[in-house]
Design a protein around this motif. Structure first.
Motif, PDB file in Angstrom:
ATOM      1  N   THR A  31      12.788  23.046 -36.876  1.00  0.00           N
ATOM      2  CA  THR A  31      13.826  22.043 -36.663  1.00  0.00           C
ATOM      3  C   THR A  31      14.484  21.617 -37.969  1.00  0.00           C
ATOM      4  O   THR A  31      15.701  21.512 -38.060  1.00  0.00           O
ATOM      5  N   TYR A  32      13.708  21.400 -39.005  1.00  0.00           N
ATOM      6  CA  TYR A  32      14.268  20.955 -40.277  1.00  0.00           C
ATOM      7  C   TYR A  32      15.081  22.045 -40.992  1.00  0.00           C
ATOM      8  O   TYR A  32      15.772  21.769 -41.954  1.00  0.00           O
ATOM      9  N   GLU A  33      14.986  23.298 -40.518  1.00  0.00           N
ATOM     10  CA  GLU A  33      15.757  24.402 -41.097  1.00  0.00           C
ATOM     11  C   GLU A  33      17.063  24.679 -40.340  1.00  0.00           C
ATOM     12  O   GLU A  33      17.845  25.520 -40.769  1.00  0.00           O
ATOM     13  N   TRP A  34      17.255  24.011 -39.217  1.00  0.00           N
ATOM     14  CA  TRP A  34      18.425  24.297 -38.389  1.00  0.00           C
ATOM     15  C   TRP A  34      19.725  24.041 -39.120  1.00  0.00           C
ATOM     16  O   TRP A  34      19.867  23.063 -39.855  1.00  0.00           O
ATOM     17  N   ARG A  35      20.658  24.930 -38.893  1.00  0.00           N
ATOM     18  CA  ARG A  35      22.053  24.706 -39.251  1.00  0.00           C
ATOM     19  C   ARG A  35      22.806  24.775 -37.936  1.00  0.00           C
ATOM     20  O   ARG A  35      22.642  25.731 -37.174  1.00  0.00           O
ATOM     21  N   CYS A  36      23.598  23.788 -37.659  1.00  0.00           N
ATOM     22  CA  CYS A  36      24.319  23.734 -36.388  1.00  0.00           C
ATOM     23  C   CYS A  36      25.493  24.715 -36.442  1.00  0.00           C
ATOM     24  O   CYS A  36      26.478  24.487 -37.135  1.00  0.00           O
ATOM     25  N   ILE A  37      25.383  25.803 -35.698  1.00  0.00           N
ATOM     26  CA  ILE A  37      26.444  26.799 -35.614  1.00  0.00           C
ATOM     27  C   ILE A  37      27.560  26.272 -34.720  1.00  0.00           C
ATOM     28  O   ILE A  37      28.736  26.417 -35.022  1.00  0.00           O
ATOM     29  N   ALA A  38      27.162  25.646 -33.624  1.00  0.00           N
ATOM     30  CA  ALA A  38      28.128  25.052 -32.692  1.00  0.00           C
ATOM     31  C   ALA A  38      27.447  23.927 -31.937  1.00  0.00           C
ATOM     32  O   ALA A  38      26.232  23.940 -31.745  1.00  0.00           O
ATOM     33  N   MET A  39      28.231  22.973 -31.509  1.00  0.00           N
ATOM     34  CA  MET A  39      27.745  21.895 -30.663  1.00  0.00           C
ATOM     35  C   MET A  39      28.556  21.946 -29.379  1.00  0.00           C
ATOM     36  O   MET A  39      29.786  21.989 -29.421  1.00  0.00           O
ATOM     37  N   VAL A  40      27.859  21.965 -28.258  1.00  0.00           N
ATOM     38  CA  VAL A  40      28.512  22.062 -26.957  1.00  0.00           C
ATOM     39  C   VAL A  40      28.239  20.769 -26.196  1.00  0.00           C
ATOM     40  O   VAL A  40      27.090  20.429 -25.928  1.00  0.00           O
ATOM     41  N   GLU A  47      33.981   8.092 -19.557  1.00  0.00           N
ATOM     42  CA  GLU A  47      35.306   7.885 -18.986  1.00  0.00           C
ATOM     43  C   GLU A  47      36.347   8.706 -19.767  1.00  0.00           C
ATOM     44  O   GLU A  47      36.633   8.419 -20.915  1.00  0.00           O
ATOM     45  N   VAL A  48      36.830   9.765 -19.151  1.00  0.00           N
ATOM     46  CA  VAL A  48      37.902  10.576 -19.741  1.00  0.00           C
ATOM     47  C   VAL A  48      38.928  10.861 -18.656  1.00  0.00           C
ATOM     48  O   VAL A  48      38.622  10.855 -17.473  1.00  0.00           O
ATOM     49  N   SER A  49      40.155  11.093 -19.082  1.00  0.00           N
ATOM     50  CA  SER A  49      41.175  11.455 -18.108  1.00  0.00           C
ATOM     51  C   SER A  49      41.202  12.971 -17.981  1.00  0.00           C
ATOM     52  O   SER A  49      40.919  13.693 -18.927  1.00  0.00           O
ATOM     53  N   GLY A  50      41.521  13.440 -16.814  1.00  0.00           N
ATOM     54  CA  GLY A  50      41.597  14.877 -16.589  1.00  0.00           C
ATOM     55  C   GLY A  50      40.258  15.459 -16.176  1.00  0.00           C
ATOM     56  O   GLY A  50      39.285  14.747 -15.941  1.00  0.00           O
ATOM     57  N   PRO A  51      40.209  16.789 -16.102  1.00  0.00           N
ATOM     58  CA  PRO A  51      38.968  17.460 -15.686  1.00  0.00           C
ATOM     59  C   PRO A  51      37.831  17.189 -16.667  1.00  0.00           C
ATOM     60  O   PRO A  51      38.040  17.097 -17.868  1.00  0.00           O
ATOM     61  N   LYS A  52      36.645  17.081 -16.122  1.00  0.00           N
ATOM     62  CA  LYS A  52      35.462  16.802 -16.941  1.00  0.00           C
ATOM     63  C   LYS A  52      34.601  18.058 -17.053  1.00  0.00           C
ATOM     64  O   LYS A  52      34.610  18.896 -16.167  1.00  0.00           O
ATOM     65  N   ILE A  53      33.861  18.148 -18.151  1.00  0.00           N
ATOM     66  CA  ILE A  53      32.907  19.238 -18.337  1.00  0.00           C
ATOM     67  C   ILE A  53      31.557  18.751 -17.823  1.00  0.00           C
ATOM     68  O   ILE A  53      30.980  17.809 -18.364  1.00  0.00           O
ATOM     69  N   SER A  54      31.066  19.400 -16.790  1.00  0.00           N
ATOM     70  CA  SER A  54      29.782  19.013 -16.186  1.00  0.00           C
ATOM     71  C   SER A  54      28.628  19.593 -16.993  1.00  0.00           C
ATOM     72  O   SER A  54      28.800  20.450 -17.852  1.00  0.00           O
ATOM     73  N   ALA A  55      27.421  19.149 -16.679  1.00  0.00           N
ATOM     74  CA  ALA A  55      26.228  19.674 -17.325  1.00  0.00           C
ATOM     75  C   ALA A  55      26.091  21.169 -17.040  1.00  0.00           C
ATOM     76  O   ALA A  55      25.723  21.951 -17.923  1.00  0.00           O
ATOM     77  N   ARG A  56      26.419  21.576 -15.833  1.00  0.00           N
ATOM     78  CA  ARG A  56      26.343  23.004 -15.470  1.00  0.00           C
ATOM     79  C   ARG A  56      27.320  23.827 -16.311  1.00  0.00           C
ATOM     80  O   ARG A  56      26.963  24.880 -16.836  1.00  0.00           O
ATOM     81  N   GLU A  57      28.547  23.344 -16.453  1.00  0.00           N
ATOM     82  CA  GLU A  57      29.552  24.045 -17.256  1.00  0.00           C
ATOM     83  C   GLU A  57      29.163  24.030 -18.735  1.00  0.00           C
ATOM     84  O   GLU A  57      29.331  25.020 -19.448  1.00  0.00           O
TER      85      GLU A  57
END
Length: 117
Positions: A31-40, A47-57
């Motif tokens: 864990t202490y060696e991780w470099r975050c390549i991407a965060m999803v 609360e956001v307007s428009g389509p939401k990204i679900s946990a499944r997506e």
């Protein structure tokens, strides 16, 4: 292994701050060696307007990103098409491509989509 400029794979999905933000990190690291390549992220609980990204997506997006090194490696192994070929040479290449696809590309796609190969 292909020569690349991206962080070498394999990559895995981790949730160090809870499931709302999944991190794509190098596999086999502490864990202490991780470099975050991407965060999803997902936004189905805010609360956001428009389509939401679900946990499944969110999970599907994370699998797709995490499988990028394996897919790139698989594509690099594809048999190159002949520039000029006889009918028999073209048929031989199609057979070689079909074998490659059945063995390599389908496995990489199965990993990316989370489906059994």
């Amino acid at each position: 292994m292909m020569d690349s400029k991206h962080t070498q794979g394999p990559w895995v999905i981790e949730d160090p701050m809870g499931p709302e933000s999944l991190w794509i990190v190098e596999a086999g690291k502490q864990t202490y060696e991780w470099r975050c390549i991407a965060m999803v992220c997902r936004d189905d609980d805010i609360e956001v307007s428009g389509p939401k990204i679900s946990a499944r997506e969110q999970n599907a997006n994370a699998r797709l990103i995490a499988s990028a090194p394996a897919m790139a490696e698989a594509l690099a192994e594809a048999p190159p098409p002949p520039v000029e070929a006889t009918v028999d040479e073209a048929r031989a290449w199609l057979l070689e491509y079909a074998v490659w696809y059945g063995r390599t590309a389908r496995a990489a796609l199965s990993t990316a989509t989370g489906e059994a190969g």
